[in-house]
Write a protein that holds these residues in place. Structure first.
Motif, PDB file in Angstrom:
ATOM      1  N   LYS A  44       0.824  -1.202   0.000  1.00 45.78           N
ATOM      2  CA  LYS A  44       0.000   0.000   0.000  1.00 45.78           C
ATOM      3  C   LYS A  44       0.865   1.261   0.000  1.00 45.78           C
ATOM      4  O   LYS A  44       0.563   2.238  -0.686  1.00 45.78           O
ATOM      5  CB  LYS A  44      -0.928  -0.001   1.212  1.00 45.78           C
ATOM      6  N   SER A  45       1.958   1.245   0.744  1.00 41.44           N
ATOM      7  CA  SER A  45       2.824   2.417   0.796  1.00 41.44           C
ATOM      8  C   SER A  45       3.605   2.607  -0.512  1.00 41.44           C
ATOM      9  O   SER A  45       3.880   3.731  -0.918  1.00 41.44           O
ATOM     10  CB  SER A  45       3.787   2.312   1.970  1.00 41.44           C
ATOM     11  N   LYS A  46       3.957   1.522  -1.188  1.00 36.64           N
ATOM     12  CA  LYS A  46       4.739   1.607  -2.425  1.00 36.64           C
ATOM     13  C   LYS A  46       3.868   1.756  -3.675  1.00 36.64           C
ATOM     14  O   LYS A  46       4.386   2.040  -4.747  1.00 36.64           O
ATOM     15  CB  LYS A  46       5.620   0.358  -2.596  1.00 36.64           C
ATOM     16  N   ASP A  47       2.567   1.590  -3.535  1.00 31.37           N
ATOM     17  CA  ASP A  47       1.673   1.632  -4.682  1.00 31.37           C
ATOM     18  C   ASP A  47       1.685   2.999  -5.357  1.00 31.37           C
ATOM     19  O   ASP A  47       1.694   3.092  -6.591  1.00 31.37           O
ATOM     20  CB  ASP A  47       0.248   1.281  -4.258  1.00 31.37           C
ATOM     21  N   SER A  48       1.713   4.063  -4.588  1.00 30.69           N
ATOM     22  CA  SER A  48       1.695   5.401  -5.190  1.00 30.69           C
ATOM     23  C   SER A  48       2.984   5.674  -5.968  1.00 30.69           C
ATOM     24  O   SER A  48       2.956   6.331  -7.010  1.00 30.69           O
ATOM     25  CB  SER A  48       1.494   6.461  -4.108  1.00 30.69           C
ATOM     26  N   ILE A  49       4.093   5.150  -5.497  1.00 29.91           N
ATOM     27  CA  ILE A  49       5.365   5.336  -6.203  1.00 29.91           C
ATOM     28  C   ILE A  49       5.326   4.616  -7.547  1.00 29.91           C
ATOM     29  O   ILE A  49       5.713   5.184  -8.581  1.00 29.91           O
ATOM     30  CB  ILE A  49       6.541   4.820  -5.349  1.00 29.91           C
ATOM     31  N   PHE A  51       2.681   3.804  -9.252  1.00 27.22           N
ATOM     32  CA  PHE A  51       1.708   4.462 -10.122  1.00 27.22           C
ATOM     33  C   PHE A  51       2.284   5.734 -10.732  1.00 27.22           C
ATOM     34  O   PHE A  51       2.130   5.979 -11.930  1.00 27.22           O
ATOM     35  CB  PHE A  51       0.436   4.791  -9.345  1.00 27.22           C
ATOM     36  N   LYS A  52       2.939   6.529  -9.927  1.00 26.62           N
ATOM     37  CA  LYS A  52       3.505   7.795 -10.437  1.00 26.62           C
ATOM     38  C   LYS A  52       4.549   7.539 -11.519  1.00 26.62           C
ATOM     39  O   LYS A  52       4.553   8.180 -12.565  1.00 26.62           O
ATOM     40  CB  LYS A  52       4.130   8.601  -9.304  1.00 26.62           C
ATOM     41  N   ASN A  56       2.877   8.437 -15.078  1.00 28.53           N
ATOM     42  CA  ASN A  56       3.290   9.785 -15.460  1.00 28.53           C
ATOM     43  C   ASN A  56       4.511   9.805 -16.366  1.00 28.53           C
ATOM     44  O   ASN A  56       4.697  10.742 -17.127  1.00 28.53           O
ATOM     45  CB  ASN A  56       3.565  10.629 -14.212  1.00 28.53           C
TER      46      ASN A  56
END
Length: 58
Positions: A44-49, A51-52, A56
């Motif tokens: 969950k903590s690494k998911d945003s990294i 995704f970005k 992007n």
């Protein structure tokens, strides 16, 4: 040469049994991890990294 399952091709009972077996198989297998586990928290903590970088920069 006939198939091995050819006699059961039009059998409604066999289709119902296969459906129930697949439904039971679906309920028995639960591949999700508990929300409090270390694996879940890490992902969950690494998911945003991920995704970005993947969304992007692609």
């Amino acid at each position: 040469m006939n198939s091995f399952l050819e006699p059961f091709r039009n059998s409604f009972v066999i289709k119902v049994i296969i459906f129930i077996a697949m439904l039971f198989y679906n309920f028995v297998l639960n591949a999700q991890v508990d929300d409090n586990s270390d694996l879940y928290k890490t992902l969950k903590s690494k998911d945003s990294i991920i995704f970005k970088r993947g969304f992007n920069l692609c």
